[in-house]
Design a protein around this motif. Structure first.
Motif, short mmCIF file in Angstrom:
data_model
loop_
_atom_site.label_atom_id
_atom_site.label_comp_id
_atom_site.label_asym_id
_atom_site.label_seq_id
_atom_site.Cartn_x
_atom_site.Cartn_y
_atom_site.Cartn_z
N ARG A 23 16.05 11.07 4.55
CA ARG A 23 15.13 11.00 3.42
C ARG A 23 14.60 9.58 3.25
NH1 ARG A 23 14.41 14.85 -0.73
NH2 ARG A 23 16.05 16.21 0.01
N GLU A 24 15.49 8.61 3.46
CA GLU A 24 15.12 7.19 3.30
C GLU A 24 14.09 6.78 4.35
OE1 GLU A 24 18.37 8.30 3.42
OE2 GLU A 24 18.62 8.16 1.23
N ALA A 25 14.28 7.24 5.58
CA ALA A 25 13.33 6.91 6.65
C ALA A 25 11.97 7.56 6.36
CB ALA A 25 13.87 7.39 8.00
N LEU A 26 12.00 8.79 5.87
CA LEU A 26 10.76 9.47 5.52
C LEU A 26 10.04 8.74 4.39
CD1 LEU A 26 8.79 11.84 5.77
CD2 LEU A 26 10.27 13.13 4.21
N GLU A 27 10.79 8.35 3.37
CA GLU A 27 10.19 7.65 2.23
C GLU A 27 9.55 6.33 2.67
OE1 GLU A 27 11.58 5.55 -1.91
OE2 GLU A 27 12.60 7.39 -1.31
N GLU A 28 10.24 5.61 3.52
CA GLU A 28 9.71 4.33 4.02
C GLU A 28 8.42 4.57 4.83
OE1 GLU A 28 11.14 1.03 7.22
OE2 GLU A 28 12.64 1.70 5.76
N PHE A 29 8.44 5.60 5.66
CA PHE A 29 7.28 5.94 6.48
C PHE A 29 6.08 6.30 5.60
CE2 PHE A 29 4.58 8.91 8.75
CZ PHE A 29 4.44 8.32 10.00
N ILE A 30 6.31 7.14 4.58
CA ILE A 30 5.24 7.55 3.68
C ILE A 30 4.69 6.35 2.92
CG2 ILE A 30 4.71 8.86 1.57
CD1 ILE A 30 6.76 10.99 2.63
N ARG A 31 5.59 5.50 2.42
CA ARG A 31 5.16 4.31 1.68
C ARG A 31 4.22 3.43 2.53
NH1 ARG A 31 7.27 2.98 -2.73
NH2 ARG A 31 9.26 3.98 -2.34
N LYS A 32 4.61 3.20 3.78
CA LYS A 32 3.80 2.39 4.69
C LYS A 32 2.46 3.07 4.99
CE LYS A 32 3.99 0.44 9.39
NZ LYS A 32 2.93 1.20 10.04
N HIS A 33 2.52 4.37 5.30
CA HIS A 33 1.31 5.13 5.61
C HIS A 33 0.34 5.16 4.43
CE1 HIS A 33 1.12 8.31 9.06
NE2 HIS A 33 0.69 7.14 9.43
N LEU A 34 0.86 5.40 3.23
CA LEU A 34 0.00 5.45 2.05
C LEU A 34 -0.67 4.10 1.82
CD1 LEU A 34 1.68 7.57 -0.77
CD2 LEU A 34 -0.48 7.98 0.40
N PHE A 35 0.08 3.04 2.05
CA PHE A 35 -0.49 1.70 1.90
C PHE A 35 -1.67 1.52 2.87
CE2 PHE A 35 -0.71 -2.77 3.21
CZ PHE A 35 -0.99 -3.36 1.98
N GLU A 36 -1.48 1.97 4.11
CA GLU A 36 -2.53 1.84 5.13
C GLU A 36 -3.74 2.73 4.83
OE1 GLU A 36 -0.32 3.03 8.57
OE2 GLU A 36 0.57 1.05 8.86
N ARG A 37 -3.49 3.91 4.27
CA ARG A 37 -4.56 4.88 4.07
C ARG A 37 -5.23 4.79 2.70
NH1 ARG A 37 -2.26 10.43 6.85
NH2 ARG A 37 -2.21 9.62 8.97
N ALA A 38 -4.63 4.08 1.77
CA ALA A 38 -5.16 4.02 0.40
C ALA A 38 -6.62 3.56 0.37
CB ALA A 38 -4.29 3.10 -0.45
N PHE A 39 -6.96 2.61 1.22
CA PHE A 39 -8.33 2.11 1.28
C PHE A 39 -9.33 3.26 1.47
CE2 PHE A 39 -11.92 0.92 4.04
CZ PHE A 39 -12.57 0.03 3.20
#
Length: 173
Positions: free
Chosen positions: A129-145
């Motif tokens: 779950r922790e790895a998934l959360e970290e992945f999502i956090r990074k991806h959302l940061f990249e895609r937010a723009f």
């Protein structure tokens, strides 16, 4: 009018899109479903056999086909669709389109996606779950723009599908 739903995987684009289309009496199109139909294969298999670049080219081709149609539609984009090439730019340049970002928090996305990660090629390798959360956090940061270029943004964390659909229809008036 064409209504494009965007957001991260697990944000509810498909389920909201189907319901919204039914209420508006529009045709419903899920971009990923169209790719699977065209290829006769699941997205996972396309990624495994041909890779992401091939997938993104198919995605663009189908997106262009959809944009060329005259039908009133609700279209659920893949989570990465607006972030690849100039996809979002060509959608936003079209006349008579609306883009809607279904915004979900990292916590909600992690909860929704953890149990279905094997059906999602981008996250299937993440074991905890922790790895998934970290992945999502990074991806959302990249895609937010890209996501934040949508004309309408709906925060979906605390809402049921019907409530999200109601908010969208109110904002479309």
């Amino acid at each position: 009018m064409k209504i494009f739903l965007t957001g991260y995987m697990g944000s509810g684009k498909s389920v909201v899109g189907r319901e919204l289309a039914k209420i508006l009496k529009y045709k419903y199109v899920d971009l990923d479903d169209q790719i699977e139909l065209m290829q006769g294969k699941k997205i996972n298999t396309i990624f495994e056999e041909r890779g992401e670049l091939y997938f993104r080219k198919l995605e663009r081709q189908i997106l262009e086909d959809i944009l060329a149609q005259k039908d009133k539609m609700v279209i659920s984009l893949g989570g990465g669709t607006p972030c690849y090439g100039d996809n979002f730019e060509i959608i936003n340049k079209q006349e008579n389109t609306k883009t809607i970002y279904l915004s979900a928090s990292v916590a909600v996305l992690t909860e929704r996606l953890f149990h279905e990660k094997l059906q999602r090629p981008v996250i299937s390798h993440l074991e905890t779950r922790e790895a998934l959360e970290e992945f999502i956090r990074k991806h959302l940061f990249e895609r937010a723009f890209y996501y934040n270029q949508s004309e309408i943004i709906i925060k979906v964390d605390e809402l049921r599908v019907a409530e999200v659909v109601t908010k969208i229809t109110e904002k479309l008036k």
